[in-house]
Design a protein around this motif. Structure first.
Motif, short mmCIF file in Angstrom:
data_model
loop_
_atom_site.label_atom_id
_atom_site.label_comp_id
_atom_site.label_asym_id
_atom_site.label_seq_id
_atom_site.Cartn_x
_atom_site.Cartn_y
_atom_site.Cartn_z
N LEU A 11 32.14 26.77 37.10
CA LEU A 11 32.47 27.03 38.49
C LEU A 11 33.94 26.73 38.71
CD1 LEU A 11 31.69 27.57 41.47
CD2 LEU A 11 31.08 25.13 41.63
N VAL A 12 34.64 27.69 39.30
CA VAL A 12 36.07 27.52 39.53
C VAL A 12 36.42 28.11 40.90
CG1 VAL A 12 36.66 29.68 38.36
CG2 VAL A 12 38.37 27.85 38.51
N GLN A 13 37.42 27.55 41.54
CA GLN A 13 37.86 28.07 42.83
C GLN A 13 38.70 29.33 42.65
OE1 GLN A 13 39.90 24.89 44.87
NE2 GLN A 13 37.99 23.99 45.58
N PRO A 14 38.74 30.19 43.66
CA PRO A 14 39.62 31.37 43.59
C PRO A 14 41.05 30.95 43.26
CG PRO A 14 38.15 31.55 45.46
CD PRO A 14 37.94 30.17 44.90
N GLY A 15 41.67 31.72 42.37
CA GLY A 15 43.01 31.39 41.92
C GLY A 15 43.04 30.49 40.70
N LYS A 65 43.76 43.50 34.30
CA LYS A 65 45.08 43.60 33.67
C LYS A 65 46.06 42.68 34.39
CE LYS A 65 44.82 48.28 31.79
NZ LYS A 65 45.31 49.68 31.90
N GLY A 66 46.83 41.93 33.61
CA GLY A 66 47.79 41.00 34.16
C GLY A 66 47.23 39.64 34.49
N ARG A 67 45.89 39.52 34.47
CA ARG A 67 45.25 38.23 34.77
C ARG A 67 44.50 37.66 33.57
NH1 ARG A 67 41.26 38.00 38.32
NH2 ARG A 67 40.51 40.13 38.01
N PHE A 68 43.89 38.52 32.78
CA PHE A 68 43.11 38.08 31.62
C PHE A 68 43.87 38.39 30.33
CE2 PHE A 68 38.54 38.53 33.50
CZ PHE A 68 38.92 37.78 34.60
N SER A 85 44.13 33.44 37.65
CA SER A 85 44.09 34.04 38.99
C SER A 85 42.71 34.63 39.29
CB SER A 85 45.16 35.13 39.12
OG SER A 85 46.44 34.61 38.86
N LEU A 86 41.70 33.83 39.03
CA LEU A 86 40.33 34.32 39.17
C LEU A 86 39.99 34.65 40.62
CD1 LEU A 86 38.68 32.00 36.56
CD2 LEU A 86 38.46 34.49 36.58
N LYS A 87 39.16 35.69 40.77
CA LYS A 87 38.73 36.16 42.07
C LYS A 87 37.21 36.09 42.15
CE LYS A 87 42.48 39.57 42.01
NZ LYS A 87 42.82 41.02 42.11
N ALA A 88 36.71 36.12 43.36
CA ALA A 88 35.26 36.07 43.55
C ALA A 88 34.57 37.21 42.81
CB ALA A 88 34.93 36.13 45.04
N GLU A 89 35.22 38.35 42.76
CA GLU A 89 34.62 39.51 42.09
C GLU A 89 34.58 39.39 40.57
OE1 GLU A 89 37.03 39.53 44.41
OE2 GLU A 89 38.53 41.12 44.00
N ASP A 90 35.18 38.34 40.03
CA ASP A 90 35.08 38.08 38.59
C ASP A 90 33.80 37.32 38.25
OD1 ASP A 90 38.59 37.40 38.65
OD2 ASP A 90 37.61 39.23 37.92
N TYR A 104 24.78 43.52 18.37
CA TYR A 104 24.62 42.07 18.50
C TYR A 104 25.34 41.54 19.75
CZ TYR A 104 23.19 42.47 13.64
OH TYR A 104 22.57 42.83 12.48
N TRP A 105 24.64 40.71 20.50
CA TRP A 105 25.18 40.07 21.69
C TRP A 105 24.95 38.57 21.61
CZ3 TRP A 105 27.70 42.89 25.42
CH2 TRP A 105 27.50 44.27 25.43
N GLY A 106 25.84 37.82 22.26
CA GLY A 106 25.59 36.41 22.43
C GLY A 106 24.70 36.18 23.63
N GLN A 107 24.49 34.91 23.95
CA GLN A 107 23.62 34.56 25.08
C GLN A 107 24.35 34.62 26.42
OE1 GLN A 107 25.21 32.35 23.30
NE2 GLN A 107 26.05 30.95 24.84
N GLY A 108 25.66 34.68 26.36
CA GLY A 108 26.47 34.77 27.57
C GLY A 108 26.84 33.41 28.12
N THR A 109 27.89 33.40 28.93
CA THR A 109 28.31 32.19 29.63
C THR A 109 28.62 32.55 31.08
OG1 THR A 109 29.82 30.29 29.56
CG2 THR A 109 30.75 32.41 28.92
N GLN A 110 28.10 31.76 32.00
CA GLN A 110 28.23 32.07 33.43
C GLN A 110 29.60 31.65 33.95
OE1 GLN A 110 25.89 33.47 35.79
NE2 GLN A 110 27.74 33.49 37.05
N VAL A 111 30.25 32.56 34.64
CA VAL A 111 31.50 32.27 35.34
C VAL A 111 31.25 32.51 36.82
CG1 VAL A 111 33.89 32.99 35.72
CG2 VAL A 111 32.99 32.84 33.39
N THR A 112 31.48 31.47 37.62
CA THR A 112 31.30 31.58 39.06
C THR A 112 32.61 31.21 39.74
OG1 THR A 112 28.96 31.01 38.89
CG2 THR A 112 29.97 30.82 41.06
N VAL A 113 33.13 32.13 40.53
CA VAL A 113 34.38 31.90 41.25
C VAL A 113 34.04 31.80 42.73
CG1 VAL A 113 36.72 32.70 41.69
CG2 VAL A 113 35.59 33.26 39.52
N SER A 114 34.18 30.60 43.26
CA SER A 114 33.77 30.36 44.64
C SER A 114 34.47 29.13 45.18
CB SER A 114 32.26 30.16 44.71
OG SER A 114 31.85 29.82 46.02
N SER A 115 34.74 29.15 46.48
CA SER A 115 35.32 27.99 47.12
C SER A 115 34.23 27.12 47.72
CB SER A 115 36.32 28.43 48.19
OG SER A 115 35.71 29.31 49.11
#
Length: 115
Positions: A11-15, A65-68, A85-90, A104-115
């Motif tokens: 969990l990370v805040q926007p930006g 582009k320019g952020r990741f 510069s993470l955004k909620a839509e990420d 082949y896929w991994g199990q994934g990792t959750q990214v939550t961008v929220s204030s």
């Protein structure tokens, strides 16, 4: 046995920033392109970034582009995704994938961008 293990989400805040890692095993990592995908709730999985086997060729989804930044360490069999510069839509589950045939896929990792 091919294994892809993602880590680094949270969990990370926007930006804010996060660095995702994907540890690969069971195949000749340095011979294959690697990609990061993501899937948000209710949406299809989309390709975020790809890096060629040697790291010299890279492509990004327009919206990141320019952020990741995708990178790889062939000595460690690991691919990374630096996200700034993470955004909620990420917000999504992020997956890594190898170009090795077999889907082949991994199990994934959750990214939550929220204030």
């Amino acid at each position: 046995q091919v294994q892809l293990v993602e880590s680094g989400g949270g969990l990370v805040q926007p930006g804010g920033s996060l660095r995702l890692s994907c540890a690969a095993s069971g195949f000749r990592f340095s011979r294959y392109a690697m990609s990061w995908y993501r899937q948000a709730p209710g949406k299809e999985r989309e390709l975020v970034a790809t890096v060629t086997s040697g790291g010299g060729g890279i492509n990004y989804l327009d919206s990141v582009k320019g952020r990741f930044t995708i990178s790889r360490d062939n000595a460690k069999n690991t691919v990374y995704l630096q996200m700034n510069s993470l955004k909620a839509e990420d917000t999504a589950v992020y997956y890594c994938k190898t170009a090795l045939s077999g889907g082949y896929w991994g199990q994934g990792t959750q990214v939550t961008v929220s204030s």
